[in-house]
Design a protein around this motif. Structure first.
Motif, PDB file in Angstrom:
ATOM      1  N   ALA A 155      -0.240  -9.146   4.948  1.00  0.00           N
ATOM      2  CA  ALA A 155      -1.413  -8.288   4.808  1.00  0.00           C
ATOM      3  C   ALA A 155      -1.069  -6.820   5.052  1.00  0.00           C
ATOM      4  O   ALA A 155      -1.817  -5.929   4.659  1.00  0.00           O
ATOM      5  CB  ALA A 155      -2.523  -8.731   5.758  1.00  0.00           C
ATOM      6  N   VAL A 156       0.069  -6.572   5.714  1.00  0.00           N
ATOM      7  CA  VAL A 156       0.503  -5.201   5.983  1.00  0.00           C
ATOM      8  C   VAL A 156       1.376  -4.734   4.825  1.00  0.00           C
ATOM      9  O   VAL A 156       2.471  -5.253   4.615  1.00  0.00           O
ATOM     10  CB  VAL A 156       1.291  -5.105   7.308  1.00  0.00           C
ATOM     11  CG1 VAL A 156       1.819  -3.691   7.521  1.00  0.00           C
ATOM     12  CG2 VAL A 156       0.419  -5.536   8.470  1.00  0.00           C
ATOM     13  N   VAL A 157       0.853  -3.775   4.054  1.00  0.00           N
ATOM     14  CA  VAL A 157       1.586  -3.232   2.908  1.00  0.00           C
ATOM     15  C   VAL A 157       1.706  -1.723   3.086  1.00  0.00           C
ATOM     16  O   VAL A 157       0.702  -1.026   3.225  1.00  0.00           O
ATOM     17  CB  VAL A 157       0.871  -3.556   1.578  1.00  0.00           C
ATOM     18  CG1 VAL A 157       1.631  -2.942   0.411  1.00  0.00           C
ATOM     19  CG2 VAL A 157       0.730  -5.061   1.401  1.00  0.00           C
ATOM     20  N   LEU A 158       2.935  -1.247   3.097  1.00  0.00           N
ATOM     21  CA  LEU A 158       3.211   0.186   3.184  1.00  0.00           C
ATOM     22  C   LEU A 158       3.475   0.672   1.766  1.00  0.00           C
ATOM     23  O   LEU A 158       4.173   0.003   1.006  1.00  0.00           O
ATOM     24  CB  LEU A 158       4.433   0.432   4.063  1.00  0.00           C
ATOM     25  CG  LEU A 158       4.428  -0.250   5.427  1.00  0.00           C
ATOM     26  CD1 LEU A 158       5.783  -0.087   6.093  1.00  0.00           C
ATOM     27  CD2 LEU A 158       3.321   0.302   6.284  1.00  0.00           C
ATOM     28  N   ALA A 159       2.936   1.827   1.389  1.00  0.00           N
ATOM     29  CA  ALA A 159       3.121   2.350   0.035  1.00  0.00           C
ATOM     30  C   ALA A 159       3.460   3.829   0.107  1.00  0.00           C
ATOM     31  O   ALA A 159       2.899   4.568   0.914  1.00  0.00           O
ATOM     32  CB  ALA A 159       1.864   2.135  -0.793  1.00  0.00           C
ATOM     33  N   ALA A 160       4.392   4.259  -0.766  1.00  0.00           N
ATOM     34  CA  ALA A 160       4.838   5.649  -0.765  1.00  0.00           C
ATOM     35  C   ALA A 160       5.206   6.089  -2.177  1.00  0.00           C
ATOM     36  O   ALA A 160       5.481   5.270  -3.052  1.00  0.00           O
ATOM     37  CB  ALA A 160       6.031   5.804   0.162  1.00  0.00           C
ATOM     38  N   ALA A 161       5.235   7.393  -2.367  1.00  0.00           N
ATOM     39  CA  ALA A 161       5.571   7.967  -3.671  1.00  0.00           C
ATOM     40  C   ALA A 161       7.073   7.996  -3.925  1.00  0.00           C
ATOM     41  O   ALA A 161       7.499   7.996  -5.077  1.00  0.00           O
ATOM     42  CB  ALA A 161       4.988   9.369  -3.782  1.00  0.00           C
ATOM     43  N   THR A 162       7.895   8.015  -2.862  1.00  0.00           N
ATOM     44  CA  THR A 162       9.345   8.090  -3.014  1.00  0.00           C
ATOM     45  C   THR A 162      10.023   7.094  -2.074  1.00  0.00           C
ATOM     46  O   THR A 162       9.427   6.688  -1.063  1.00  0.00           O
ATOM     47  CB  THR A 162       9.882   9.496  -2.674  1.00  0.00           C
ATOM     48  OG1 THR A 162       9.682   9.733  -1.272  1.00  0.00           O
ATOM     49  CG2 THR A 162       9.187  10.578  -3.494  1.00  0.00           C
ATOM     50  N   PRO A 163      11.264   6.723  -2.372  1.00  0.00           N
ATOM     51  CA  PRO A 163      11.984   5.836  -1.459  1.00  0.00           C
ATOM     52  C   PRO A 163      12.170   6.456  -0.072  1.00  0.00           C
ATOM     53  O   PRO A 163      12.093   5.754   0.932  1.00  0.00           O
ATOM     54  CB  PRO A 163      13.342   5.633  -2.143  1.00  0.00           C
ATOM     55  CG  PRO A 163      13.088   5.911  -3.584  1.00  0.00           C
ATOM     56  CD  PRO A 163      12.023   6.964  -3.606  1.00  0.00           C
ATOM     57  N   GLY A 164      12.386   7.753  -0.011  1.00  0.00           N
ATOM     58  CA  GLY A 164      12.545   8.414   1.284  1.00  0.00           C
ATOM     59  C   GLY A 164      11.284   8.340   2.128  1.00  0.00           C
ATOM     60  O   GLY A 164      11.334   8.098   3.338  1.00  0.00           O
ATOM     61  N   ALA A 165      10.141   8.547   1.483  1.00  0.00           N
ATOM     62  CA  ALA A 165       8.863   8.444   2.199  1.00  0.00           C
ATOM     63  C   ALA A 165       8.626   7.010   2.661  1.00  0.00           C
ATOM     64  O   ALA A 165       8.121   6.776   3.760  1.00  0.00           O
ATOM     65  CB  ALA A 165       7.719   8.923   1.315  1.00  0.00           C
ATOM     66  N   LEU A 166       9.007   6.040   1.820  1.00  0.00           N
ATOM     67  CA  LEU A 166       8.868   4.637   2.221  1.00  0.00           C
ATOM     68  C   LEU A 166       9.756   4.337   3.424  1.00  0.00           C
ATOM     69  O   LEU A 166       9.339   3.644   4.351  1.00  0.00           O
ATOM     70  CB  LEU A 166       9.220   3.708   1.055  1.00  0.00           C
ATOM     71  CG  LEU A 166       9.036   2.219   1.331  1.00  0.00           C
ATOM     72  CD1 LEU A 166       7.582   1.897   1.670  1.00  0.00           C
ATOM     73  CD2 LEU A 166       9.523   1.397   0.154  1.00  0.00           C
ATOM     74  N   ARG A 167      10.964   4.880   3.440  1.00  0.00           N
ATOM     75  CA  ARG A 167      11.864   4.693   4.583  1.00  0.00           C
ATOM     76  C   ARG A 167      11.199   5.152   5.874  1.00  0.00           C
ATOM     77  O   ARG A 167      11.243   4.458   6.888  1.00  0.00           O
ATOM     78  CB  ARG A 167      13.174   5.454   4.367  1.00  0.00           C
ATOM     79  CG  ARG A 167      14.126   5.311   5.545  1.00  0.00           C
ATOM     80  CD  ARG A 167      15.354   6.195   5.414  1.00  0.00           C
ATOM     81  NE  ARG A 167      14.931   7.582   5.503  1.00  0.00           N
ATOM     82  CZ  ARG A 167      15.311   8.534   4.653  1.00  0.00           C
ATOM     83  NH1 ARG A 167      16.112   8.270   3.666  1.00  0.00           N
ATOM     84  NH2 ARG A 167      14.880   9.758   4.807  1.00  0.00           N
TER      85      ARG A 167
END
Length: 72
Positions: free
Chosen positions: A42-54
């Motif tokens: 249920a926990v989903v992290l989302a980002a515009a770039t791989p660095g932001a996701l890191r």
């Protein structure tokens, strides 16, 4: 289409964190890079770039470590 450096960075995220998070890329989405906790889908992290996701993954992991392997 993401550039080679962005795809390399995405690949590194998958290799580094793939045991604890299911990491995917959804082309065309506003935040195409996503990480789902393997112990809590249920926990989903989302980002515009791989660095932001890191950065999101690191913060999430520091707050609540994710086991690298989920017991059946």
């Amino acid at each position: 289409m993401p550039d080679i450096a962005e795809m390399d960075s995405y690949g590194m995220r998958c290799e580094d964190w793939g045991g604890a998070y299911l990491i995917t890329r959804a082309p065309g989405a506003e935040h195409p890079y996503r990480a789902e906790r393997r112990d809590d889908p249920a926990v989903v992290l989302a980002a515009a770039t791989p660095g932001a996701l890191r950065e999101l993954i690191r913060a999430d992991y520091r707050a609540r470590p994710v086991p690298r392997e989920i017991a059946p």
